[in-house]
Design an enzyme around this catalytic site. Structure first.
Site, PDB file in Angstrom:
ATOM      1  N   LYS A  49     -17.534  67.393 -37.952  1.00 24.00           N
ATOM      2  CA  LYS A  49     -17.230  67.992 -39.226  1.00 24.00           C
ATOM      3  C   LYS A  49     -18.320  67.769 -40.250  1.00 24.00           C
ATOM      4  O   LYS A  49     -18.399  68.477 -41.245  1.00 24.00           O
ATOM      5  CB  LYS A  49     -15.926  67.368 -39.768  1.00 24.00           C
ATOM      6  CG  LYS A  49     -14.689  67.759 -38.994  1.00 24.00           C
ATOM      7  CD  LYS A  49     -13.438  67.164 -39.643  1.00 24.00           C
ATOM      8  CE  LYS A  49     -13.008  65.949 -38.901  1.00 24.00           C
ATOM      9  NZ  LYS A  49     -11.713  65.380 -39.313  1.00 24.00           N
ATOM     10  N   GLU A 105     -27.221  69.193 -38.115  1.00 25.31           N
ATOM     11  CA  GLU A 105     -26.535  67.891 -38.116  1.00 25.31           C
ATOM     12  C   GLU A 105     -26.577  67.321 -39.533  1.00 25.31           C
ATOM     13  O   GLU A 105     -27.532  67.555 -40.278  1.00 25.31           O
ATOM     14  CB  GLU A 105     -27.279  67.003 -37.102  1.00 25.31           C
ATOM     15  CG  GLU A 105     -26.987  65.530 -37.109  1.00 25.31           C
ATOM     16  CD  GLU A 105     -25.638  65.143 -36.539  1.00 25.31           C
ATOM     17  OE1 GLU A 105     -24.642  65.728 -36.990  1.00 25.31           O
ATOM     18  OE2 GLU A 105     -25.588  64.239 -35.690  1.00 25.31           O
ATOM     19  N   VAL A 108     -28.846  61.759 -38.962  1.00 22.06           N
ATOM     20  CA  VAL A 108     -29.251  61.134 -37.705  1.00 22.06           C
ATOM     21  C   VAL A 108     -29.326  59.637 -37.934  1.00 22.06           C
ATOM     22  O   VAL A 108     -30.083  59.167 -38.785  1.00 22.06           O
ATOM     23  CB  VAL A 108     -30.638  61.632 -37.235  1.00 22.06           C
ATOM     24  CG1 VAL A 108     -30.980  61.017 -35.888  1.00 22.06           C
ATOM     25  CG2 VAL A 108     -30.651  63.135 -37.154  1.00 22.06           C
ATOM     26  N   ASP A 109     -28.505  58.913 -37.193  1.00 22.51           N
ATOM     27  CA  ASP A 109     -28.465  57.458 -37.322  1.00 22.51           C
ATOM     28  C   ASP A 109     -29.034  56.858 -36.039  1.00 22.51           C
ATOM     29  O   ASP A 109     -30.238  56.668 -35.917  1.00 22.51           O
ATOM     30  CB  ASP A 109     -27.007  57.055 -37.600  1.00 22.51           C
ATOM     31  CG  ASP A 109     -26.848  55.580 -37.910  1.00 22.51           C
ATOM     32  OD1 ASP A 109     -27.856  54.863 -37.967  1.00 22.51           O
ATOM     33  OD2 ASP A 109     -25.707  55.135 -38.102  1.00 22.51           O
ATOM     34  N   GLY A 111     -29.054  58.379 -33.218  1.00 23.51           N
ATOM     35  CA  GLY A 111     -29.628  59.474 -32.453  1.00 23.51           C
ATOM     36  C   GLY A 111     -28.875  59.780 -31.168  1.00 23.51           C
ATOM     37  O   GLY A 111     -29.200  60.729 -30.455  1.00 23.51           O
ATOM     38  N   THR A 113     -25.826  60.940 -30.663  1.00 23.23           N
ATOM     39  CA  THR A 113     -25.109  62.214 -30.693  1.00 23.23           C
ATOM     40  C   THR A 113     -26.063  63.350 -30.342  1.00 23.23           C
ATOM     41  O   THR A 113     -25.761  64.192 -29.497  1.00 23.23           O
ATOM     42  CB  THR A 113     -24.510  62.448 -32.100  1.00 23.23           C
ATOM     43  OG1 THR A 113     -23.811  61.277 -32.503  1.00 23.23           O
ATOM     44  CG2 THR A 113     -23.575  63.636 -32.116  1.00 23.23           C
TER      45      THR A 113
HETATM   46  P1  IMP Z   1     -25.702  58.818 -34.340  1.00 22.68           P
HETATM   47  O1  IMP Z   1     -25.186  59.345 -33.032  1.00 22.68           O
HETATM   48  O2  IMP Z   1     -25.662  57.314 -34.423  1.00 22.68           O
HETATM   49  O3  IMP Z   1     -27.055  59.377 -34.725  1.00 22.68           O
HETATM   50  O4  IMP Z   1     -24.640  59.201 -35.436  1.00 22.68           O
HETATM   51  C1  IMP Z   1     -24.571  60.442 -35.977  1.00 22.68           C
HETATM   52  C2  IMP Z   1     -23.190  60.665 -36.575  1.00 22.68           C
HETATM   53  O5  IMP Z   1     -22.645  59.465 -37.109  1.00 22.68           O
HETATM   54  C3  IMP Z   1     -23.299  61.608 -37.755  1.00 22.68           C
HETATM   55  O6  IMP Z   1     -23.110  62.930 -37.357  1.00 22.68           O
HETATM   56  C4  IMP Z   1     -22.213  61.112 -38.685  1.00 22.68           C
HETATM   57  O7  IMP Z   1     -20.980  61.724 -38.381  1.00 22.68           O
HETATM   58  C5  IMP Z   1     -22.107  59.636 -38.393  1.00 22.68           C
HETATM   59  N1  IMP Z   1     -22.880  58.844 -39.380  1.00 22.68           N
HETATM   60  C6  IMP Z   1     -24.057  58.226 -39.193  1.00 22.68           C
HETATM   61  N2  IMP Z   1     -24.476  57.612 -40.311  1.00 22.68           N
HETATM   62  C7  IMP Z   1     -23.534  57.868 -41.240  1.00 22.68           C
HETATM   63  C8  IMP Z   1     -23.400  57.510 -42.633  1.00 22.68           C
HETATM   64  O8  IMP Z   1     -24.230  56.847 -43.269  1.00 22.68           O
HETATM   65  N3  IMP Z   1     -22.280  57.969 -43.261  1.00 22.68           N
HETATM   66  C9  IMP Z   1     -21.323  58.721 -42.637  1.00 22.68           C
HETATM   67  N4  IMP Z   1     -21.413  59.074 -41.341  1.00 22.68           N
HETATM   68  C10 IMP Z   1     -22.503  58.632 -40.647  1.00 22.68           C
END
Ligand code: IMP
Ligand code: MG
Length: 180
Positions: A49, A105, A108-109, A111, A113
């Site tokens: 979402k 997206e 990206v945290d 990565g 996902t």
């Molecule tokens: P990744 O797979 O760790 O890169 O996470 C990506 C997903 O985590 C994003 O699409 C968000 O839904 C969620 N996310 C990552 N960082 C944040 C943040 O700072 N606030 C809210 N949601 C986050």
């Protein structure tokens, strides 16, 4: 610190991106995307979402024909750290083969996902496959794909607003704030 009734009393450390800064950057991204795809069908795929507000602003700043569809991947749950579990809950109806695909997206945290989704989408033989992330925390060590379009290089803090949630709260903030 910030008295906003939308926060329901929850403390916010600071506003990281104002509504004005966001609007400015989104319109620049739209121009960049418009210029990058001179020909061919372009399908903009929003990852729900989190990207829903960014996506709706972004597509209105793209000045070329596009189609829009969505992907739903569940990863975080209510936690503030990534679990690495990515599940596809909704898959686009549209055929991806032969089309330019732009995956949109919110942030990206780790990565994880994106790595998972890019593998899945490339298997469907799109003409090109690129990522547009509104926020990039630059903490991802396992990121396997370049981010072609990035809104902001974001601080490594937990951010909410403009689609980003904490336990489903705060998605509707028109700015992006760092949670206490
Ligand atoms: P990744 O797979 O760790 O890169 O996470 C990506 C997903 O985590 C994003 O699409 C968000 O839904 C969620 N996310 C990552 N960082 C944040 C943040 O700072 N606030 C809210 N949601 C986050
Ligand atoms: Mg989330």
């Amino acid at each position: 610190m910030v008295a906003d009734p939308r926060l329901d009393g929850r403390a916010v450390r600071r506003i990281v991106y104002t509504e004005e800064a966001i609007a400015q950057r989104v319109s620049e991204l739209g121009e960049q995307i418009t210029a990058s795809y001179p020909d061919g069908e372009l399908l903009v795929l929003g990852l729900l979402k989190g990207s829903f507000i960014f996506l709706s602003d972004l597509v209105r700043s793209i000045r070329r024909p596009i189609h829009v569809d969505f992907l739903v991947a569940a990863s975080y749950g209510d936690a503030m750290v990534s679990s690495g579990n990515v599940r596809l809950v909704y898959d686009p109806e549209t055929v991806l083969e032969g089309k330019h695909i732009l995956l949109v997206e919110d942030v990206v945290d780790s990565g994880r996902t994106l790595n998972h989704l890019m593998t899945l989408l490339s298997a469907r033989h799109p003409r090109s496959l690129a990522i547009c992330a509104f926020l990039h925390k630059h903490v991802a060590v396992h990121l396997q794909h370049p981010m072609k379009f990035v809104g902001f290089d974001a601080p490594n803090e937990f951010l909410v607003g403009y689609g980003l949630d904490h336990a489903e709260n705060f998605r509707h903030l028109p700015y992006i704030a760092s949670l206490q």
